[in-house]
Design an enzyme around this catalytic site. Structure first.
Site, PDB file in Angstrom:
ATOM      1  N   TYR A 109       5.033  -0.628   3.983  1.00 19.62           N
ATOM      2  CA  TYR A 109       4.399   0.598   4.476  1.00 19.62           C
ATOM      3  C   TYR A 109       5.246   1.124   5.621  1.00 19.62           C
ATOM      4  O   TYR A 109       5.582   0.359   6.536  1.00 19.62           O
ATOM      5  CB  TYR A 109       2.979   0.294   4.996  1.00 19.62           C
ATOM      6  CG  TYR A 109       2.347   1.472   5.693  1.00 19.62           C
ATOM      7  CD1 TYR A 109       1.453   2.307   5.026  1.00 19.62           C
ATOM      8  CD2 TYR A 109       2.677   1.785   7.023  1.00 19.62           C
ATOM      9  CE1 TYR A 109       0.902   3.405   5.653  1.00 19.62           C
ATOM     10  CE2 TYR A 109       2.131   2.896   7.651  1.00 19.62           C
ATOM     11  CZ  TYR A 109       1.247   3.696   6.966  1.00 19.62           C
ATOM     12  OH  TYR A 109       0.711   4.795   7.589  1.00 19.62           O
ATOM     13  N   GLU A 197       3.853   9.669   5.602  1.00 15.46           N
ATOM     14  CA  GLU A 197       3.605   8.289   5.225  1.00 15.46           C
ATOM     15  C   GLU A 197       4.294   7.950   3.900  1.00 15.46           C
ATOM     16  O   GLU A 197       4.269   8.754   2.973  1.00 15.46           O
ATOM     17  CB  GLU A 197       2.092   8.137   5.055  1.00 15.46           C
ATOM     18  CG  GLU A 197       1.567   6.740   5.145  1.00 15.46           C
ATOM     19  CD  GLU A 197       0.048   6.731   5.019  1.00 15.46           C
ATOM     20  OE1 GLU A 197      -0.629   6.484   6.014  1.00 15.46           O
ATOM     21  OE2 GLU A 197      -0.461   6.991   3.909  1.00 15.46           O
TER      22      GLU A 197
END
Ligand code: GDP
Ligand code: MN
Length: 387
Positions: A109, A197
């Protein structure tokens, strides 16, 4: 403003952040044609909705033949997709992204967000890509690494490397990783984003870093500097009441309570929401009609509040300044004659032409509950809340 994954990936490409080959499809035939063009023997079909967690809800599916691509696209387009982020009512899928399938070795991530407490951007990374970062923050906070950015300096190489080592990226991929983070931060800063993101950022079997998912949110207050971004807005994705309100220049945000409010001025709106909470009720919306509201805007505002089926009562709280109380009262009376109001309406007016405003309400023959102070309004709202 939120945008779709396929749009975010186009922007990633402009910033040279690697993404899988892919294209948007609106029906099964188009999906199959795109898969054929991409080639290979593995494809991924991804529902394009403004919500994450699609993997869990059946909105991300893998196909190994062109026929399977068409079948999956056929099933996905038109379905109502429910994910942990859509709420139980789900979201209707009208388009899918067809991409080349990637052989995943590792999932990470990485993201850039705004740290409001520290008043600066923060880079966030984790070895646990793929899963929700909010859940991870709750269950394994130690697996998340962060670097806070000095906006004057930008992102120096050492901070990027700190982050990548912290999340456990292989040393051989460090140069590629620093490149991606540097461009990700440049994108965040130059486009006035509130969030960028990549979840997951993957290491493929042949040791490449690829952004498998992409999410971008722009700061609405910065959009006037990036007019070309406005074209990316998808009004189908928004609450229809929000779209209607913005068309009438009303500052409206729908919420999940049951007491509708109409107020002039954001400060008074905040105070009114506090008052409703203290009275044991919960606001159904935020609605600021603004200082210069017209009769039409007040009418529209009331209509929009009433279209929300959760609303059990309404509090109109106006301090007459530029928007005079008589104008407001006329708007309310007009709205009440256009739409059927079946819930109690508490009106608290004060300021310019307050007497005239109260007279208009009183002589309208309509059943308004007039409150003569904030405290009195709270009492009257409490009565609705407990009824
Ligand atoms: P989200 O659930 O809405 O965040 O959608 P993602 O784009 O993140 O996809 C969810 C998951 O599907 C990813 O974490 C991957 O594990 C998997 N996935 C997505 N694309 C591919 C792919 O090309 N190949 C493989 N094997 N898995 C994929
Ligand atoms: Mn994802």
């Amino acid at each position: 403003m939120k945008i779709h994954e396929y749009q975010a990936k186009e922007i990633f490409s402009e910033f040279s952040i690697p993404v899988p080959k892919g294209q948007l499809a609106h029906d099964a035939k188009e999906a199959k044609r795109i898969a054929e063009e991409i080639g290979g023997g593995l494809w991924v079909i991804k529902a394009q909705i403004h919500a994450g967690g699609r993997g869990k809800g059946g909105g991300v599916r893998v196909a190994e033949t062109l026929e399977a691509v068409a079948e999956i696209a056929e099933e996905m387009i038109g379905m109502t997709l429910v994910t942990p982020q859509t709420g139980p009512q789900g979201k209707r899928v009208t388009k899918v992204l067809v991409e080349e399938g990637v052989q995943i070795k590792e999932e990470f991530y990485v993201g850039v967000a705004v740290d409001r407490a520290r008043q600066c951007p923060v880079l966030i990374a984790s070895s646990e890509g793929g899963m929700g970062i909010e859940e991870l923050a709750a269950s394994h906070p130690e697996r998340i690494v962060r670097e806070w950015i000095d906006v004057g300096l930008g992102l120096p190489g050492f901070q990027a490397r700190n982050l990548l080592f912290g999340m456990g990226l292989d040393a051989g991929l460090m140069r590629a990783g620093v490149g991606i983070l540097t461009r990700l931060y440049r994108l965040f800063e130059s486009s006035d984003c509130t969030l960028v993101e990549i979840n997951p950022l993957v290491v493929t079997e042949d040791k490449q870093l690829v952004a498998l998912d992409a999410k971008i949110e722009f700061d609405d207050n910065g959009l006037f500097r990036h007019k070309h971004l406005l074209e990316l807005e998808d009004t189908e994705e928004q609450d229809p009441l929000d779209v209607e309100a913005s068309r009438h220049r009303l500052n409206y945000i729908r919420m999940d309570g049951d007491l509708g409010i109409m107020v002039n001025g954001a400060g008074l709106a905040m105070a009114t929401m506090d008052l409703i909470k203290q009275a044991g009720a919960s606001p159904a919306n935020f609605l600021d009609v603004g200082g210069g509201a017209t009769t039409e805007m007040v009418t529209k505002g009331l209509e929009i509040i009433l279209r929300d089926k959760n609303v059990r009562g309404i509090l109109i709280n106006i301090f007459g300044g530029i928007l005079r109380c008589d104008v407001l009262a006329r708007g309310v009376v007009e709205a009440a004659s256009n739409v059927k109001i079946e819930v109690p309406v508490v009106v608290r007016l004060d300021g310019t032409n307050v007497e005239e405003g109260r007279n208009i309400l009183g002589q309208s023959g309509l059943d308004f509950v007039v409150a003569d102070s904030m405290a009195d309004a709270a009492e009257k709202v409490r009565a609705i809340a407990v009824s």
